[in-house]
Design an enzyme around this catalytic site. Structure first.
Site, PDB file in Angstrom:
ATOM      1  N   ARG A  33       0.762  -1.130  -0.134  1.00  0.00           N
ATOM      2  CA  ARG A  33      -0.075   0.044  -0.059  1.00  0.00           C
ATOM      3  C   ARG A  33       0.835   1.400  -0.046  1.00  0.00           C
ATOM      4  O   ARG A  33       0.442   2.015  -0.493  1.00  0.00           O
ATOM      5  CB  ARG A  33      -1.010   0.011   1.206  1.00  0.00           C
ATOM      6  CG  ARG A  33      -2.235  -0.723   0.915  1.00  0.00           C
ATOM      7  CD  ARG A  33      -3.151  -0.775   2.116  1.00  0.00           C
ATOM      8  NE  ARG A  33      -3.636   0.678   2.091  1.00  0.00           N
ATOM      9  CZ  ARG A  33      -5.122   0.718   1.409  1.00  0.00           C
ATOM     10  NH1 ARG A  33      -5.478  -0.420   0.547  1.00  0.00           N
ATOM     11  NH2 ARG A  33      -5.704   1.617   1.469  1.00  0.00           N
ATOM     12  N   VAL A  57      -5.785   7.109   5.294  1.00  0.00           N
ATOM     13  CA  VAL A  57      -4.474   7.094   5.762  1.00  0.00           C
ATOM     14  C   VAL A  57      -3.204   7.307   4.940  1.00  0.00           C
ATOM     15  O   VAL A  57      -2.253   7.340   5.144  1.00  0.00           O
ATOM     16  CB  VAL A  57      -4.113   5.711   6.463  1.00  0.00           C
ATOM     17  CG1 VAL A  57      -5.010   5.480   7.758  1.00  0.00           C
ATOM     18  CG2 VAL A  57      -4.080   4.327   5.529  1.00  0.00           C
ATOM     19  N   ASP A  58      -3.455   7.783   3.589  1.00  0.00           N
ATOM     20  CA  ASP A  58      -2.731   7.980   2.422  1.00  0.00           C
ATOM     21  C   ASP A  58      -2.185   9.263   2.418  1.00  0.00           C
ATOM     22  O   ASP A  58      -1.376   9.449   1.444  1.00  0.00           O
ATOM     23  CB  ASP A  58      -3.417   7.635   1.155  1.00  0.00           C
ATOM     24  CG  ASP A  58      -4.788   8.589   0.870  1.00  0.00           C
ATOM     25  OD1 ASP A  58      -5.050   9.575   1.360  1.00  0.00           O
ATOM     26  OD2 ASP A  58      -5.359   7.951   0.013  1.00  0.00           O
ATOM     27  N   HIS A 111      -7.813   7.670  11.217  1.00  0.00           N
ATOM     28  CA  HIS A 111      -7.438   6.453  11.124  1.00  0.00           C
ATOM     29  C   HIS A 111      -5.757   6.350  11.288  1.00  0.00           C
ATOM     30  O   HIS A 111      -5.216   5.447  10.859  1.00  0.00           O
ATOM     31  CB  HIS A 111      -8.012   5.558  10.158  1.00  0.00           C
ATOM     32  CG  HIS A 111      -9.541   5.159  10.634  1.00  0.00           C
ATOM     33  ND1 HIS A 111     -10.392   4.845   9.613  1.00  0.00           N
ATOM     34  CD2 HIS A 111     -10.308   5.442  11.715  1.00  0.00           C
ATOM     35  CE1 HIS A 111     -11.390   4.715  10.124  1.00  0.00           C
ATOM     36  NE2 HIS A 111     -11.505   4.939  11.477  1.00  0.00           N
ATOM     37  N   CYS A 130       5.428   1.679  17.936  1.00  0.00           N
ATOM     38  CA  CYS A 130       5.820   0.561  18.691  1.00  0.00           C
ATOM     39  C   CYS A 130       4.570  -0.344  19.287  1.00  0.00           C
ATOM     40  O   CYS A 130       3.559   0.235  19.433  1.00  0.00           O
ATOM     41  CB  CYS A 130       6.678   1.054  19.898  1.00  0.00           C
ATOM     42  SG  CYS A 130       6.903  -0.192  21.119  1.00  0.00           S
ATOM     43  N   CYS A 165      11.143  -1.922  17.210  1.00  0.00           N
ATOM     44  CA  CYS A 165      10.956  -0.197  17.942  1.00  0.00           C
ATOM     45  C   CYS A 165      12.592  -0.225  18.459  1.00  0.00           C
ATOM     46  O   CYS A 165      13.185  -0.979  19.077  1.00  0.00           O
ATOM     47  CB  CYS A 165      10.251  -0.378  19.197  1.00  0.00           C
ATOM     48  SG  CYS A 165      10.450   1.033  20.243  1.00  0.00           S
ATOM     49  N   THR A 173     -17.450   7.462   1.211  1.00  0.00           N
ATOM     50  CA  THR A 173     -17.261   6.413   2.450  1.00  0.00           C
ATOM     51  C   THR A 173     -18.555   5.683   2.483  1.00  0.00           C
ATOM     52  O   THR A 173     -19.733   6.097   2.243  1.00  0.00           O
ATOM     53  CB  THR A 173     -17.114   7.167   3.596  1.00  0.00           C
ATOM     54  OG1 THR A 173     -17.189   6.150   4.916  1.00  0.00           O
ATOM     55  CG2 THR A 173     -18.094   8.280   3.948  1.00  0.00           C
ATOM     56  N   SER A 174     -18.332   4.391   2.679  1.00  0.00           N
ATOM     57  CA  SER A 174     -19.438   3.563   2.758  1.00  0.00           C
ATOM     58  C   SER A 174     -20.317   3.757   4.259  1.00  0.00           C
ATOM     59  O   SER A 174     -21.518   3.047   4.273  1.00  0.00           O
ATOM     60  CB  SER A 174     -19.052   2.079   2.864  1.00  0.00           C
ATOM     61  OG  SER A 174     -18.122   1.882   3.962  1.00  0.00           O
TER      62      SER A 174
HETATM   63  P1  OAD Z   1     -15.073   1.786   1.971  1.00  0.00           P
HETATM   64  O1  OAD Z   1     -14.124   0.653   0.876  1.00  0.00           O
HETATM   65  O2  OAD Z   1     -16.200   1.004   2.761  1.00  0.00           O
HETATM   66  O3  OAD Z   1     -16.180   2.666   1.079  1.00  0.00           O
HETATM   67  C1  OAD Z   1     -15.780   3.368  -0.183  1.00  0.00           C
HETATM   68  C2  OAD Z   1     -16.835   4.033  -0.855  1.00  0.00           C
HETATM   69  O4  OAD Z   1     -16.490   4.881  -1.941  1.00  0.00           O
HETATM   70  C3  OAD Z   1     -17.943   3.155  -1.210  1.00  0.00           C
HETATM   71  O5  OAD Z   1     -19.220   3.784  -0.731  1.00  0.00           O
HETATM   72  C4  OAD Z   1     -17.928   3.381  -2.732  1.00  0.00           C
HETATM   73  O6  OAD Z   1     -19.204   3.365  -3.365  1.00  0.00           O
HETATM   74  C5  OAD Z   1     -17.347   4.950  -2.799  1.00  0.00           C
HETATM   75  N1  OAD Z   1     -16.618   5.150  -3.915  1.00  0.00           N
HETATM   76  C6  OAD Z   1     -15.893   4.558  -4.880  1.00  0.00           C
HETATM   77  N2  OAD Z   1     -15.534   5.326  -6.043  1.00  0.00           N
HETATM   78  C7  OAD Z   1     -15.766   6.291  -5.620  1.00  0.00           C
HETATM   79  C8  OAD Z   1     -15.390   7.636  -6.122  1.00  0.00           C
HETATM   80  N3  OAD Z   1     -14.636   7.589  -7.287  1.00  0.00           N
HETATM   81  N4  OAD Z   1     -15.860   8.916  -5.703  1.00  0.00           N
HETATM   82  C9  OAD Z   1     -16.798   8.748  -4.432  1.00  0.00           C
HETATM   83  N5  OAD Z   1     -17.031   7.596  -3.702  1.00  0.00           N
HETATM   84  C10 OAD Z   1     -16.360   6.475  -4.323  1.00  0.00           C
HETATM   85  O7  OAD Z   1     -14.082   2.810   2.597  1.00  0.00           O
HETATM   86  P2  OAD Z   1     -14.218   3.566   3.884  1.00  0.00           P
HETATM   87  O8  OAD Z   1     -15.786   4.074   3.939  1.00  0.00           O
HETATM   88  O9  OAD Z   1     -13.398   4.775   3.702  1.00  0.00           O
HETATM   89  O10 OAD Z   1     -10.596   1.689   8.395  1.00  0.00           O
HETATM   90  O11 OAD Z   1     -14.173   2.640   4.827  1.00  0.00           O
HETATM   91  C11 OAD Z   1     -13.993   3.077   6.180  1.00  0.00           C
HETATM   92  C12 OAD Z   1     -12.702   2.448   7.097  1.00  0.00           C
HETATM   93  O12 OAD Z   1     -13.046   1.005   6.948  1.00  0.00           O
HETATM   94  C13 OAD Z   1     -11.494   2.577   6.604  1.00  0.00           C
HETATM   95  O13 OAD Z   1     -10.940   3.750   7.133  1.00  0.00           O
HETATM   96  C14 OAD Z   1     -10.484   1.677   6.995  1.00  0.00           C
HETATM   97  C15 OAD Z   1     -11.624   0.451   6.828  1.00  0.00           C
HETATM   98  O14 OAD Z   1     -11.542  -0.610   7.472  1.00  0.00           O
HETATM   99  C16 OAD Z   1      -9.684   1.288   9.233  1.00  0.00           C
HETATM  100  O15 OAD Z   1      -8.558   0.662   8.482  1.00  0.00           O
HETATM  101  C17 OAD Z   1      -9.742   1.328  10.735  1.00  0.00           C
END
Ligand code: OAD
Length: 224
Positions: free
Chosen positions: A52, A85-86, A101, A109, A127, A168-169
């Site tokens: 990643r 986190v990017d 996140h 560590c 560490c 975000t989902s």
């Molecule tokens: P998800 O992978 O759950 O959701 C990504 C969302 O982006 C989906 O609803 C897609 O429909 C949408 N999507 C895809 N392409 C897109 C675009 N071009 N423009 C806008 N939206 C688009 O990702 P997150 O919601 O970020 O946490 O996931 C939340 C957390 O779950 C992450 O931060 C991570 C993961 O586990 C940790 O690692 C703690």
């Protein structure tokens, strides 16, 4: 405002809940992003995170990231909370980004939880202070959100007029709860996502489309 993996999708960074490509398609990222996975196989977890890191380092912020950076100069106050986190928002010029996140490029560590500097050569870095394994400086499932980020995000959500939820989902809490806080405080809430989410119904409006298309249009309409 809250952003998720979808905002970086058009930069070529895979989201969490959509299909992984290539080498890692047989792994479920949700199963690698846990303290248990790290305890079981730290080398595998590090391989995934290094993959990643390489992918993100080669990717560029997209029109969606750039539009959000521009938006900051068009409105009196904007707090950008990201689950990503990017570091792409910062690279696109956003200021004061709250990393809910953590950050992919930091090491922590595993025993004492402090951010540390490690040698790049080790397959599983350690560490420099206590010799325990070091791990990526991100928040995994079942772990607490960094306190500063949590408090600042909740305070901003409770005190905003407009809340944008982008890419975000809306499945992972507490991040997904920020929209509820904003809604209860009387804010207009807007979702930007090409697909409906479980929370779509609760938003004031849903803008169906990719962040890289919708956000520049939004900024353009505010700028003129
Ligand atoms: P998800 O992978 O759950 O959701 C990504 C969302 O982006 C989906 O609803 C897609 O429909 C949408 N999507 C895809 N392409 C897109 C675009 N071009 N423009 C806008 N939206 C688009 O990702 P997150 O919601 O970020 O946490 O996931 C939340 C957390 O779950 C992450 O931060 C991570 C993961 O586990 C940790 O690692 C703690």
């Amino acid at each position: 405002m809250l952003t998720g993996a979808g905002v970086s999708a058009e930069s070529g960074v895979p989201t969490f809940r959509e299909a992984q490509t290539g080498l890692w398609e047989k792994y479920d990222p949700l199963e690698l992003a846990t303290p248990e996975a790290f305890a079981r196989d730290p080398e595998l977890v590090w391989r995934w995170y290094r993959w990643r890191r390489d992918l993100v380092a080669r990717a560029e912020p997209n029109a969606g990231h750039r539009a959000l950076a521009e938006l900051q100069s068009l409105v009196p106050r904007l707090t950008l909370v990201t689950q990503n986190v990017d570091g792409m928002h910062q690279r696109a010029g956003s200021q004061g980004v709250i990393e809910f996140h953590g950050n992919l490029f930091s090491d922590r560590c595993a025993a004492e939880h402090r951010i540390v500097r490690t040698s790049e050569d080790d397959r599983v870095p350690t560490c420099p202070d206590c010799g325990s394994y070091a791990r990526p400086g991100v928040v995994w499932f079942g772990e607490a959100i960094p306190e500063d980020a949590l408090h600042a995000s909740f305070a901003a959500a409770a005190d905003c007029d407009v809340f944008l939820s982008v890419g975000t989902s809306s499945l992972v809490y507490p991040a997904a709860g920020l929209a509820d806080i904003a809604r209860e405080a009387g804010a207009v809430t807007i979702e930007v996502n090409p697909n409906p989410t479980d929370q779509s119904e609760s938003f004031t409006a849903s803008l169906r489309g990719n962040a890289g298309t919708v956000l520049p249009q939004l900024v353009e309409s505010l700028a003129h």
